[in-house]
Scaffold this motif. Structure first.
Motif, PDB file in Angstrom:
ATOM      1  N   PHE A  69       2.470  48.302  15.987  1.00  0.00           N
ATOM      2  CA  PHE A  69       1.404  47.566  16.467  1.00  0.00           C
ATOM      3  C   PHE A  69       0.672  48.314  17.633  1.00  0.00           C
ATOM      4  CE2 PHE A  69      -0.647  44.145  18.707  1.00  0.00           C
ATOM      5  CZ  PHE A  69      -1.269  43.354  17.588  1.00  0.00           C
ATOM      6  N   ASP A  70       1.549  49.035  18.402  1.00  0.00           N
ATOM      7  CA  ASP A  70       0.749  49.767  19.286  1.00  0.00           C
ATOM      8  C   ASP A  70      -0.242  51.076  18.790  1.00  0.00           C
ATOM      9  OD1 ASP A  70       2.182  48.463  21.189  1.00  0.00           O
ATOM     10  OD2 ASP A  70       3.735  49.886  21.407  1.00  0.00           O
ATOM     11  N   LEU A  71       0.310  51.494  17.552  1.00  0.00           N
ATOM     12  CA  LEU A  71      -0.423  52.686  17.120  1.00  0.00           C
ATOM     13  C   LEU A  71      -1.638  51.988  16.356  1.00  0.00           C
ATOM     14  CD1 LEU A  71       2.449  54.546  15.285  1.00  0.00           C
ATOM     15  CD2 LEU A  71       1.408  55.165  17.364  1.00  0.00           C
ATOM     16  N   LEU A  72      -1.389  50.698  15.865  1.00  0.00           N
ATOM     17  CA  LEU A  72      -2.583  50.379  15.089  1.00  0.00           C
ATOM     18  C   LEU A  72      -3.687  49.894  16.239  1.00  0.00           C
ATOM     19  CD1 LEU A  72      -4.135  48.842  12.626  1.00  0.00           C
ATOM     20  CD2 LEU A  72      -2.794  46.852  12.922  1.00  0.00           C
ATOM     21  N   ALA A  73      -3.347  49.471  17.193  1.00  0.00           N
ATOM     22  CA  ALA A  73      -4.234  48.965  18.383  1.00  0.00           C
ATOM     23  C   ALA A  73      -4.780  50.070  18.696  1.00  0.00           C
ATOM     24  CB  ALA A  73      -3.407  48.219  19.556  1.00  0.00           C
ATOM     25  N   ASP A  92      -5.219  52.671  17.434  1.00  0.00           N
ATOM     26  CA  ASP A  92      -6.383  53.472  16.154  1.00  0.00           C
ATOM     27  C   ASP A  92      -7.546  52.578  16.241  1.00  0.00           C
ATOM     28  OD1 ASP A  92      -4.731  55.480  15.628  1.00  0.00           O
ATOM     29  OD2 ASP A  92      -3.939  54.665  14.036  1.00  0.00           O
ATOM     30  N   VAL A  93      -7.347  51.122  16.318  1.00  0.00           N
ATOM     31  CA  VAL A  93      -8.655  50.250  16.160  1.00  0.00           C
ATOM     32  C   VAL A  93      -9.608  50.302  17.694  1.00  0.00           C
ATOM     33  CG1 VAL A  93      -9.317  47.623  16.455  1.00  0.00           C
ATOM     34  CG2 VAL A  93      -7.231  48.580  14.969  1.00  0.00           C
ATOM     35  N   VAL A  94      -8.802  50.768  18.614  1.00  0.00           N
ATOM     36  CA  VAL A  94      -9.775  50.919  19.981  1.00  0.00           C
ATOM     37  C   VAL A  94     -10.721  52.071  19.886  1.00  0.00           C
ATOM     38  CG1 VAL A  94      -9.487  51.226  22.300  1.00  0.00           C
ATOM     39  CG2 VAL A  94      -8.440  49.591  21.378  1.00  0.00           C
ATOM     40  N   ARG A  95      -9.861  53.090  19.259  1.00  0.00           N
ATOM     41  CA  ARG A  95     -10.345  54.570  18.939  1.00  0.00           C
ATOM     42  C   ARG A  95     -11.520  54.477  17.896  1.00  0.00           C
ATOM     43  NH1 ARG A  95      -6.269  58.700  17.653  1.00  0.00           N
ATOM     44  NH2 ARG A  95      -5.600  58.405  19.589  1.00  0.00           N
ATOM     45  N   TYR A  96     -11.346  53.718  17.263  1.00  0.00           N
ATOM     46  CA  TYR A  96     -12.410  53.361  15.984  1.00  0.00           C
ATOM     47  C   TYR A  96     -13.574  52.711  16.671  1.00  0.00           C
ATOM     48  CZ  TYR A  96     -15.036  51.981  11.881  1.00  0.00           C
ATOM     49  OH  TYR A  96     -15.715  51.694  10.737  1.00  0.00           O
ATOM     50  N   LEU A  97     -13.416  51.746  17.450  1.00  0.00           N
ATOM     51  CA  LEU A  97     -14.667  51.025  17.800  1.00  0.00           C
ATOM     52  C   LEU A  97     -15.238  51.754  18.929  1.00  0.00           C
ATOM     53  CD1 LEU A  97     -12.862  47.413  18.769  1.00  0.00           C
ATOM     54  CD2 LEU A  97     -14.584  47.983  16.943  1.00  0.00           C
ATOM     55  N   ASN A  98     -14.485  52.526  19.717  1.00  0.00           N
ATOM     56  CA  ASN A  98     -15.280  53.626  20.721  1.00  0.00           C
ATOM     57  C   ASN A  98     -15.965  54.573  19.919  1.00  0.00           C
ATOM     58  OD1 ASN A  98     -13.942  52.241  22.902  1.00  0.00           O
ATOM     59  ND2 ASN A  98     -12.384  53.796  22.980  1.00  0.00           N
ATOM     60  N   ASP A  99     -15.674  54.875  18.810  1.00  0.00           N
ATOM     61  CA  ASP A  99     -16.579  56.119  18.048  1.00  0.00           C
ATOM     62  C   ASP A  99     -17.838  55.394  17.555  1.00  0.00           C
ATOM     63  OD1 ASP A  99     -14.629  58.012  18.530  1.00  0.00           O
ATOM     64  OD2 ASP A  99     -13.410  57.648  16.720  1.00  0.00           O
ATOM     65  N   LEU A 100     -17.619  54.135  17.064  1.00  0.00           N
ATOM     66  CA  LEU A 100     -18.658  53.305  16.779  1.00  0.00           C
ATOM     67  C   LEU A 100     -19.787  53.183  17.363  1.00  0.00           C
ATOM     68  CD1 LEU A 100     -17.023  50.489  14.346  1.00  0.00           C
ATOM     69  CD2 LEU A 100     -18.371  52.272  13.577  1.00  0.00           C
TER      70      LEU A 100
END
Length: 212
Positions: free
Chosen positions: A36-40, A42-50
């Motif tokens: 869950f830590d890894l998923l969160a 990756d999600v935060v990183r993806y949102l930042n990239d967006l």
């Protein structure tokens, strides 16, 4: 006087064995991030990239909003599913107030304590403990979900919705608990046997087997 120490340099096999022993320490496993830590992350990183000029320029504002909604909904669903595991319902059922008192005993433990009190002739304690066991058993099976501080009568009403043919017996059981616990009237073997009979009867039944 200066003492010179020659440093010890292990060979390849010895160095590898030391490294394996060190990495086998429990603290390294505990420090590893969960899925869950890894998923969160990756999600935060993806949102930042967006929302960077490079990433955001490739999609429109509406697409960004839709992506954010989908991701948030997925995270909420994950918290609901994995944050409330069914396997731990007995633990949740014991970690709460029961009939106005903090009591972490399971239904089985309460029944055993009630039987010990009955064998010693303490019918007051046996009666109180047996109704607590009945209530705890219903909680552990997820058959009732009383509000915090629920009274014996409230628990009896909730249980009667699951076992409607036991409505009268449950009401009398709650009255017996209140009579002994709050009015300080003396109980009896007959009253305890009545309560234990209801508890055993309901513990052996399933809601789907009860006529509507």
């Amino acid at each position: 006087m200066t003492l010179a120490f020659e440093p010890f340099v292990p060979d390849g096999d010895e160095a590898r064995r030391w490294a394996e022993q060190e990495l086998a320490e429990p603290r390294y496993d505990e420090a590893k991030p969960t899925w869950f830590d890894l998923l969160a992350r990756d999600v935060v990183r993806y949102l930042n990239d967006l929302f960077t000029p490079e990433g955001g320029g490739q999609v429109g504002p509406l697409a960004l909003v839709i992506v954010c909604i989908v991701i948030v909904a997925a995270l909420v669903a994950a918290l609901i599913v994995w944050g409330r595991p069914r396997g731990s319902r007995a633990v949740r059922a014991t970690g709460r107030d029961l009939l106005g008192e903090r009591d972490d005993r399971t239904a089985a433990q309460l029944r055993a304590d009630a039987e010990r009190a009955a064998r010693s002739g303490d019918w007051d304690a046996a009666t109180i403990l047996r109704f607590r066991a009945l209530a705890r058993g219903m909680l552990e099976r997820d058959l009732i979900d009383p509000a915090p501080g629920a009274t014996a009568q409230a628990i009896a009403r909730d249980a009667a919705r699951v076992f409607p043919d036991e409505t009268t017996a449950l009401r009398e059981a709650a009255a017996a608990f209140d009579d002994v616990r709050y009015l300080e009237h003396r109980s009896s073997e007959e009253r305890y046997r009545f309560l234990s009979g209801i508890d055993e009867r309901l513990a052996s039944r399933h809601p789907e087997a009860v006529a509507a």
